[in-house]
Each structure stands twice: as structure tokens, then as C-alpha cells.
Design a protein around this motif. Structure first.
Motif, PDB file in Angstrom:
ATOM      1  N   UNK A   1      -5.763  40.652  24.679  1.00  0.00           N
ATOM      2  CA  UNK A   1      -5.892  40.631  23.230  1.00  0.00           C
ATOM      3  C   UNK A   1      -4.832  39.731  22.616  1.00  0.00           C
ATOM      4  N   UNK A   2      -5.216  39.105  21.499  1.00  0.00           N
ATOM      5  CA  UNK A   2      -4.245  38.254  20.808  1.00  0.00           C
ATOM      6  C   UNK A   2      -3.058  39.060  20.310  1.00  0.00           C
ATOM      7  N   UNK A   3      -3.235  40.367  20.167  1.00  0.00           N
ATOM      8  CA  UNK A   3      -2.135  41.214  19.722  1.00  0.00           C
ATOM      9  C   UNK A   3      -1.191  41.559  20.872  1.00  0.00           C
ATOM     10  N   UNK A   4      -1.580  41.191  22.106  1.00  0.00           N
ATOM     11  CA  UNK A   4      -0.791  41.593  23.257  1.00  0.00           C
ATOM     12  C   UNK A   4       0.353  40.633  23.544  1.00  0.00           C
ATOM     13  N   UNK A   5       0.390  39.485  22.884  1.00  0.00           N
ATOM     14  CA  UNK A   5       1.496  38.578  23.146  1.00  0.00           C
ATOM     15  C   UNK A   5       1.947  37.914  21.862  1.00  0.00           C
ATOM     16  N   UNK A   6       3.196  37.497  21.866  1.00  0.00           N
ATOM     17  CA  UNK A   6       3.758  36.823  20.704  1.00  0.00           C
ATOM     18  C   UNK A   6       4.564  35.636  21.210  1.00  0.00           C
ATOM     19  N   UNK A   7       4.623  34.586  20.425  1.00  0.00           N
ATOM     20  CA  UNK A   7       5.365  33.388  20.804  1.00  0.00           C
ATOM     21  C   UNK A   7       6.511  33.181  19.830  1.00  0.00           C
ATOM     22  N   UNK A   8       7.730  33.324  20.329  1.00  0.00           N
ATOM     23  CA  UNK A   8       8.909  33.088  19.485  1.00  0.00           C
ATOM     24  C   UNK A   8       9.795  31.992  20.051  1.00  0.00           C
ATOM     25  N   UNK A   9       9.500  31.596  21.291  1.00  0.00           N
ATOM     26  CA  UNK A   9      10.240  30.500  21.910  1.00  0.00           C
ATOM     27  C   UNK A   9       9.355  29.861  22.962  1.00  0.00           C
ATOM     28  N   UNK A  10       9.703  28.664  23.391  1.00  0.00           N
ATOM     29  CA  UNK A  10       8.908  27.967  24.401  1.00  0.00           C
ATOM     30  C   UNK A  10       8.908  28.733  25.716  1.00  0.00           C
TER      31      UNK A  10
ATOM     32  N   UNK B   1       9.069  24.795  28.376  1.00  0.00           N
ATOM     33  CA  UNK B   1      10.450  24.755  27.916  1.00  0.00           C
ATOM     34  C   UNK B   1      10.509  24.003  26.598  1.00  0.00           C
ATOM     35  N   UNK B   2      11.683  24.049  25.955  1.00  0.00           N
ATOM     36  CA  UNK B   2      11.850  23.346  24.684  1.00  0.00           C
ATOM     37  C   UNK B   2      11.749  21.836  24.904  1.00  0.00           C
ATOM     38  N   UNK B   3      11.275  21.131  23.862  1.00  0.00           N
ATOM     39  CA  UNK B   3      11.093  19.685  23.945  1.00  0.00           C
ATOM     40  C   UNK B   3      12.369  18.991  23.456  1.00  0.00           C
ATOM     41  N   UNK B   4      13.346  18.843  24.380  1.00  0.00           N
ATOM     42  CA  UNK B   4      14.602  18.192  24.021  1.00  0.00           C
ATOM     43  C   UNK B   4      15.332  18.963  22.949  1.00  0.00           C
ATOM     44  N   UNK B   5      15.737  18.248  21.911  1.00  0.00           N
ATOM     45  CA  UNK B   5      16.474  18.871  20.809  1.00  0.00           C
ATOM     46  C   UNK B   5      15.566  19.355  19.685  1.00  0.00           C
ATOM     47  N   UNK B   6      14.289  19.158  19.850  1.00  0.00           N
ATOM     48  CA  UNK B   6      13.358  19.581  18.801  1.00  0.00           C
ATOM     49  C   UNK B   6      13.280  21.106  18.761  1.00  0.00           C
ATOM     50  N   UNK B   7      13.133  21.598  17.578  1.00  0.00           N
ATOM     51  CA  UNK B   7      13.091  23.052  17.388  1.00  0.00           C
ATOM     52  C   UNK B   7      11.713  23.599  17.741  1.00  0.00           C
TER      53      UNK B   7
ATOM     54  N   UNK C   1       7.133  22.237  22.142  1.00  0.00           N
ATOM     55  CA  UNK C   1       7.348  22.629  23.533  1.00  0.00           C
ATOM     56  C   UNK C   1       6.723  21.604  24.477  1.00  0.00           C
ATOM     57  N   UNK C   2       7.047  21.759  25.753  1.00  0.00           N
ATOM     58  CA  UNK C   2       6.424  20.920  26.780  1.00  0.00           C
ATOM     59  C   UNK C   2       6.430  21.675  28.103  1.00  0.00           C
ATOM     60  N   UNK C   3       5.522  21.290  29.001  1.00  0.00           N
ATOM     61  CA  UNK C   3       5.521  21.853  30.344  1.00  0.00           C
ATOM     62  C   UNK C   3       6.699  21.259  31.123  1.00  0.00           C
ATOM     63  N   UNK C   4       7.337  22.056  31.956  1.00  0.00           N
ATOM     64  CA  UNK C   4       8.513  21.598  32.695  1.00  0.00           C
ATOM     65  C   UNK C   4       8.168  20.463  33.651  1.00  0.00           C
TER      66      UNK C   4
END
Length: 767
Positions: free
Chosen positions: A646-655, A662-668, A672-675
Motif C-alpha cells: 500500500x502507498x500508506x506503507x512507506x514514506x520517503x524522507x531521504x534518498x 543515494x543523494x545526488x551530490x550536494x543537491x537537497x 536522488x540517484x542510484x548508487x
């Protein structure tokens, strides 16, 4: 008289589930009941109110818990500044509901109204369940001040609480009811942490107070509020998706109503459409909305120069004026042949009377339980209940034979249910614990194992054509396998006999695998397809014929007899307990009444038994029809960690919340990008983005609504794929194994079904 007796006893349908269902409060057909329900008045109403008043003022937690388990509570809920307080005053007929702009109400206010003796004065008692203020009687004129002072204790530091202030009000002109006024719901702003905390705290408090089935939610909102911006409709639809315990109220219904009047120059269809558009978005089946012209907060409400009665009179006059204004609007359009669906839902006085009568009826249905609780609490209560008991005697005797029989059937149902559930001794008033135990021991002085042996012996003595010694041994063996503590104690002590029988039945049905002959096959090739003889068709047909005959049918006859055998014992105990009560001595001597009761009891047992036989037979017929069922069951047992979530079963707060990202360099975040440079983003089995992506944009994609995103070179295998392969409409089947697979899997399905059917019969049957 006898016709009434049979109708009432049949109407009780004494089952544990119906006790709960009857106690449930529902607002379905509420509008119709507003027109049809007669008043609940006279000495009986006064006595009932007196009983509830003793409960409300006593220190007995048991009394309060008993009443809280079935007494309807009307919970006024909505956003801030939606005239909930004004509506509360109108429903109570009292000019002292706490009123405050914005967020003034920080804990719920629960008003318990009791109808007092004619000519008595209005009195108030306040209880602070949070313990921050001493309980005690207060003058009616000081109620608002006391509430305001207590609310101030939550203002600094600013917070909200779930423990309510209880205001107990007794007066000769009041209608008994319980109203709970909630703080207004608010929407938190992401930029304001305090507002987000307030929003969550209030939502948690709402969830806590609306959890009980006996709470009727009154969704309150101004008539001018656009439904799309509703603060209460989404909450109401979430906690009550069927709409069965929600009343919908639009306040300020007369504000600007002249612009919609018959002389406004507007077309009838346009005005009708206006009200439809401004109505709540409600679950299907919800009752019609009430459009109430609420009174304004005028000076007379707290004018200390006026007596309380004078203020009450002015409030009633203001209500009458508001209702007349709404009626004038309706009548004006009616003269032009234009009608409105909510015509009968514009008078708060009618709603007030309906809610009070509903409260009285629900409490009266559980009156024996209330009387029993009063008896048990007598010793530890500080109040003298002798006078109260004398008044309560009016209720069982009633004003008519039908009222007297209603009390009898209510007690029969209560004892039946308590005896069936086994949580405590049946409340047979006037009988000691030893006397109750002696009656129970006549039928249930046995353990689960001894119950199975006694059942089997009676079955054998019956010399039924379906008697099978091997099957009987399986029943005894199954009973011996029950090793949990209550299975080794006497049923007259613990109850639980239906649960024991259910467990035994599931074990017995599972043993069919040992009793059904699976070794010989005639391979009847008369079972042909359009291309000639077919081994799979033959195996399937023989599995079906084997399963529908022999051990399965003999098992059905024994299971059916066991249900009838157990119910007869249970009904006999219930009957004897009810008739042994001193108050029912006249019934115990009434030969005609007993004959009618015997007919009803036999009909109930026969109907329940027939219901089990019909359902079990239907499952036998279905058990081998799905030739894929063995493979499906095996696959289902091995499936876990489904990709679809369910869409309620997960939340995205960071990459890092996305596997492989993982995070895309210094961008907030959400950049994101795949490692790995070789990986892409997938949701389920679908490719949704390349290596670099915006996480929040991805989450909004349809493909990711029910599947979490992840980085990979190739999509993961979907956990449903193995099942999907089996569901091929032209399956590949090993015909030489099909017969045994079908018989074994059919037994597994039947085992689960018989357990579900037994639980259904006790908890959710409509019989």
C-alpha cells in the motif's frame, strides 16, 4: 398475550452477537424514526434516569464501565468556529455550553443529562477525569466559568488532553442523553511545527473518543463551508465508512437564506442544486443532512441578572424563532411546487427528542445488566440505593403485559449470552453463586474431553444410520488433543464450550485425510471431453464423488448432531436459570407461557442446526471443483514479502529510504540517484526512471502508488508471478496425481471453512 410472548421472544434472537448488535447505536433510517417513534416518558423514564444518575455520581468504576459499554454518546465534532457550542446548547436546552473563539476547547466536555422528579430544581455536578480540579457539585450559573478555568490549565504550556470534563445535569424538563463536545480539528502547516503537533494531538484524541461502537458521531460544519474544504467529512468517512453511526449537521443554515428564498427570483432547480452542492460528501447509505439554523451568542446566555430558568426560556424562544425562519423558507418554495429533501431535518427540537428517546431505548435494552451492576456495587457505594431500587422495580413490571415481557426476554437474552461466552457468571438476579453453579452443573459438569465422550455416547445410542465407529473414535481422539488449560476444567466453571467444539470439529475434519479412501481409482473414462476420454476429467470426477460420499457425509451427520446436542444443553441451562429467578416465579407456573417458550427454543435450535448443515453441505459440493487448488494453496503458503504494498506503507524522507539510492551530490532531497551507474529505478516490475530521479515525483507515479521504488539493473521477480502462472486458464496438470491432490486440498479447505463457520455462527450470524 401468547402471541405477544412469542413475538417478543422470537424478536430477541438470544445470541451473543445479537446482544452486541442490539447494543450498537445506528443512525440508519434516523429520519423515519423521527416521525414514527413514540415518547419514552412517565415513571419508567424517571426511574431509568435516576439509575443512570446514581451511576454518574457514584465512585464505582464497575458501574461506570458497565454503563459506558452500551450507553449512546453523541460526539459533536468538526473544525474550529463551526457553531458546535451553539448546537450543543440547542440540543441540551441549556444556556451554559462553553463557548470560545478559535481553539478554546482543549479537552472534551461531556454533558450527561438526567430527567429529574417533577418540580425539582436543576442541579449540576462536575467531574474532572484528569484530576487537575476537585470534583463536586456546582451551581448551574457557574458551570461555564468552571469550564473556562479548567481549560486555562491547558493553555500554558499550550496542549490538548483526551480526559474530559464531565458535567452531570439533572432537571425536570431535561431529556436524558449524553453529549460530548470536542475541540475543533485543525490543519497543521508544514512551516509551523506547533500547528503540526496540535493537528496530530487533536486527531489522536478524536480517534480515542470515537473508538467505541456506542458513540454516534455528529459531524458539524457551517452551511457555507465548501464540501471540498471540509474538516470533518474525511474523518467521519474514515472511521465510519458505512455511515451507520454518523449524523450530519450543517449549522448557520439560515445565514443568507433570503437570497435562496422563493421570492429571490431564483429558479427552484438552482436552489435545490445549491443545497446539494453545499452538502457533505458522505459515504453511500448515510442519512440525510440536518440543516439547523443555530442561535447566536447573545448577551442573555450569560446575563447574571436573569435567572437560569429565564435564560432557558429565552434560549427556547430563540430556537423557535430560528426554526420558524427555516420553515418559512420551506413553505414559501412548497407553495410554488418546489420541495427539498431535508424538509424534515430542520428542527433541532425534533432531533433533540429523537436522540433522547434513542438513548432511553438503548439503555433499557441493557437494563438487567445495569440492575445487576447496581446490586454488586451496593456494598461499596457511598449512596443509598434503597429508594432507587424501589423505583427500578417499576421497569420490570412496566405499564403493560408487553413491557413486562420485554423485561423477561431481555433477561433471557442476557443470561443466554453470558452463559455462552463464559466470561463471568450469568446474572440471574436473586440466585446465589452456588445456586447458579448447581443449575449449570446439571448439564455442564464435564471437561472438553468428557463433553466429546458424552456427545459420542448419545450419538451412538441414537442408532443413526450415519453412525460410524471409526469417525467417532476420531472425535474422541481430537478432544484428547486439546491440552490448553480451560480444556481440562469443567465447562460449568469456565464456559468456552462452543470454542472447544469448534476446535474438536476442525481436528475431526482434518482427519478426513485418514478416513477417505484414496487408493483405488476406476479411471472412469466415461468422463470425456470433446476429444474423447480424458484422465484428468476422470480423476476430477472421482475425487468429487469420493469427497461427497462416505466419510464426508457421515462426518456431516455427526457434526450436525453435535451442534444440536450442545445447543440443547445450553438452552436448557438458560431456561432453568431464568425460571429459577424469584421475579419470574409467575412465569415458571404459567403452563401456556412455558409451552410457547418451548416452541421458540426448539425453533431456534433447529434453525441454527439447519444453517450449519446447509453451509457445510455447500462447502462439500464446492471443495473439489478447482483442479488447481492444491498448487494454489502450496504457492500461497510459500509467498511472502509481496512486492505490491500500500502507498500508506512507506514514506520517503531521504534518498536512503529507496533501496540502492543515494543523494545526488550536494543537491537537497528529493534529488536522488542510484548508487551504481548501471542501475535504473523500478517500481514493482516496471521501469519508471533512469539513474537520476526526483523521489517525490516518482512516488506520485501510478506505478509506484502500490509498490516501493528500488534501484536495480533488472526488475525483481514479482512475488505474484508464480501464482499467475498457475492461474493459466489452460493449466498443465499431472493427471495421475490429480485425484490425491484434490482430495487432500479439499480437506484442508474444509478444515478452515468449518472453523470459520463456527465462529460466524456465534459472532456474525443473522439468525
Amino acid at each position: 398475550m401468547l402471541c405477544i410472548a412469542r413475538a417478543l421472544v422470537l424478536g430477541v434472537a438470544p445470541l451473543a452477537v445479537l446482544a452486541r448488535r442490539n447494543a450498537e447505536v445506528s443512525v440508519h433510517n434516523a429520519v423515519a424514526e423521527l416521525e414514527s417513534e413514540g415518547p419514552f416518558e412517565g415513571e419508567a423514564a424517571t426511574a431509568l434516569s435516576a439509575a443512570l444518575e446514581v451511576v454518574g455520581k457514584s465512585d464505582s468504576e464497575e458501574l461506570r464501565r458497565v454503563v459506558a459499554s452500551f450507553e449512546p454518546q453523541y460526539m459533536l465534532a468538526g473544525g474550529t468556529s463551526q457553531a458546535k457550542d451553539s448546537l450543543m446548547m440547542m440540543l441540551m436546552g441549556l444556556p451554559f455550553a462553553f463557548q470560545a473563539g478559535g481553539i478554546g476547547t482543549r479537552i472534551p466536555c461531556l454533558y450527561r443529562l438526567f430527567k429529574g422528579e417533577p418540580g425539582s430544581e436543576l442541579t449540576t455536578v462536575m467531574r474532572y477525569t484528569d484530576g487537575l480540579t476537585p470534583d463536586g457539585p456546582v451551581s448551574p450559573e457557574s458551570v461555564v466559568t468552571k469550564i473556562e478555568q479548567h481549560m486555562g490549565k491547558y493553555a500554558s504550556p499550550s496542549r490538548f488532553g483526551e480526559k474530559p470534563i464531565e458535567i452531570l445535569v439533572t432537571g425536570p424538563d431535561l431529556n436524558g442523553a449524553v453529549y460530548k463536545n470536542m475541540m475543533g480539528r485543525v490543519v497543521g502547516r508544514a512551516s509551523d511545527p506547533e500547528s503540526m503537533k496540535n493537528s496530530k494531538d487533536i486527531d489522536d484524541i478524536y480517534d480515542y473518543h470515537v473508538a467505541d461502537d456506542n458513540v454516534i458521531l455528529m459531524a458539524v460544519e457551517k452551511a457555507q463551508t465548501n464540501p471540498q474544504n471540509s474538516m470533518i467529512a474525511p474523518f467521519a468517512s474514515k472511521i465510519d465508512p458505512t455511515g451507520k453511526r454518523t449524523l450530519w449537521v450543517k449549522t448557520w443554515a439560515d445565514f443568507g437564506i433570503s437570497e435562496q428564498g422563493a421570492d429571490s427570483g431564483r429558479a427552484c432547480a438552482d436552489v435545490q442544486d445549491h443545497f446539494r452542492q453545499m452538502d457533505f460528501v458522505k459515504p453511500p447509505g448515510s442519512p440525510e443532512t440536518f440543516w439547523i439554523a443555530t442561535v447566536e451568542a447573545e448577551p442573555y446566555l450569560q446575563d447574571q441578572s436573569l435567572s437560569l430558568q429565564e435564560r432557558m426560556d429565552r434560549l427556547e424562544a430563540a430556537i423557535a424563532k430560528k426554526e420558524a425562519k427555516m420553515q418559512k423558507f420551506i413553505d414559501g418554495w412548497k407553495e410554488q411546487g418546489c420541495f427539498f429533501d431535508f424538509e424534515k431535518n430542520i428542527k433541532v427540537t425534533k432531533l433533540r427528542k429523537y436522540l433522547s428517546d434513542l438513548h432511553s431505548r438503548q439503555v433499557t435494552e441493557r437494563l438487567p445488566q445495569l440492575v445487576a451492576a447496581l446490586e454488586r456495587a451496593k456494598g461499596g457505594m457511598k449512596l443509598d440505593v434503597k429508594g432507587l431500587q424501589e423505583k427500578l422495580e417499576m421497569l420490570p413490571k412496566g405499564d403493560s403485559p408487553s413491557a413486562e415481557l420485554r423485561e423477561f426476554t431481555g433477561m433471557y437474552k442476557l443470561i443466554f449470552d453470558e452463559q455462552f461466552i463464559g466470561e463471568r457468571n450469568p446474572p440471574a438476579l436473586g440466585l446465589s453463586t452456588d445456586e447458579i453453579k448447581e443449575i449449570q452443573d446439571r448439564e455442564f459438569k464435564m471437561t472438553a474431553k468428557e463433553m466429546a465422550s458424552a456427545l459420542l455416547q448419545d450419538w451412538k445410542n441414537l442408532q443413526h444410520e450415519s453412525y460410524d465407529e471409526a469417525f467417532g473414535r476420531k472425535l474422541e481422539e481430537s478432544a484428547n488433543m486439546l491440552q490448553y488449560p480451560s480444556a481440562n476444567e469443567q465447562l460449568s466453571t469456565t464456559g468456552h464450550f462452543w470454542s472447544h467444539l469448534t476446535n474438536i470439529y476442525m481436528l475431526v475434519v482434518r482427519s478426513l485425510k485418514e478416513l477417505i479412501d484414496k487408493t483405488t481409482l476406476s479411471w472412469n473414462l466415461a468422463a470425456t471431453g470433446i476429444t474423447g476420454g480424458n484422465l484428468c476429467n476422470a480423476a476430477s470426477r472421482e475425487a468429487r464423488e469420493t469427497f461427497l460420499s462416505g466419510a464426508s457425509q457421515k462426518g456431516l451427520a455427526l457434526l450436525e448432531y453435535g451442534i444440536k446436542w450442545l445447543l440443547e444443553k445450553h438452552v436448557k441451562v438458560t431456561h432453568n436459570l431464568v425460571m429459577a429467578m424469584p421475579r419470574h416465579e409467575a412465569y415458571a407456573r404459567d403452563v401456556s407461557m412455558l409451552a410457547e417458550l418451548d416452541v421458540v427454543e426448539k425453533s431456534f435450535i433447529d434453525d441454527w442446526t439447519a444453517s450449519f448443515r446447509k453451509d457445510y453441505s455447500e462447502q462439500l459440493r464446492k471443495a473439489t471443483l478447482n483442479v488447481q487448488q492444491a498448487k494454489i494453496l502450496k504457492t500461497l503458503h510459500g509467498m511472502e514479502n509481496l512486492t505490491t504494498k500500500s502507498s500508506l506503507a512507506y514514506d520517503l524522507t531521504s534518498c536512503e529510504d529507496i533501496p540502492g539510492a543515494e543523494a545526488r551530490g550536494r543537491e537537497a532531497f528529493p534529488a536522488c540517484k542510484c548508487k551504481s551507474a548501471k542501475e535504473k529505478l523500478f517500481c514493482g516490475v516496471e521501469h519508471v526512471a533512469e539513474r537520476k530521479f526526483n523521489a517525490m515525483d516518482v512516488k506520485e507515479l501510478v506505478q509506484c502508488r502500490y509498490s516501493e521504488p528500488y534501484c536495480a539493473v533488472n526488475p525483481s521477480k514479482h512475488d505474484l508471478r508464480d501464482l499467475a502462472v498457475i492461474l493459466n486458464p489452460k493449466p498443465t496438470i499431472e493427471c495421475d496425481k490429480l485425484y490425491e491432490e484434490l482430495v487432500d486440498s479439499a480437506v484442508d479447505l474444509l478444515t478452515m471453512h468449518v472453523g470459520s463457520q463456527m465462529y460466524f455462527m456465534i459472532y456474525d450470524t443473522m439468525q
